[in-house]
Design a protein around this motif. Structure first.
Motif: not given
Length: 96
Positions: A28-46
């Motif tokens: 689930f966290l990996m899935y959330m990382a994809v969403g964070s990266y799509a929104e432009g939050d690279t640090l949160g995605a990492g």
């Protein structure tokens, strides 16, 4: 030889409910990382990605060690490194 195997007690099932929850939460966290990266939050995605990897590794640790019948310390080390790096990145998201 047969006597030494017989004297070892059975450790139970290979996977427990906690392992399944850790793997599910990690995915689930990996899935959330994809969403964070799509929104432009690279640090949160990492941070989400590393914490997700740590969750999956911790969930897979017991079943792998049970099937191999020996400890696998590299899984522990990789999970700890991912978790600590993810926690640091998560903390850094508050200061960006």
């Amino acid at each position: 030889m047969a006597e030494s195997k017989k004297s070892q007690k059975d450790t139970g099932s290979a996977i427990s409910l906690i392992d399944i929850l850790l793997i599910g939460f990690g995915l689930f966290l990996m899935y959330m990382a994809v969403g964070s990266y799509a929104e432009g939050d690279t640090l949160g995605a990492g941070a989400d990605l590393l914490l997700g990897i740590a969750g999956v590794l911790m969930g897979m640790r017991n079943p792998v060690q049970h099937s191999l019948q020996r400890p696998v310390p590299i899984l522990n080390t990789a999970a700890i490194v991912c978790a600590l790096t993810g926690i640091v990145l998560f903390g850094a998201t508050f200061f960006q």
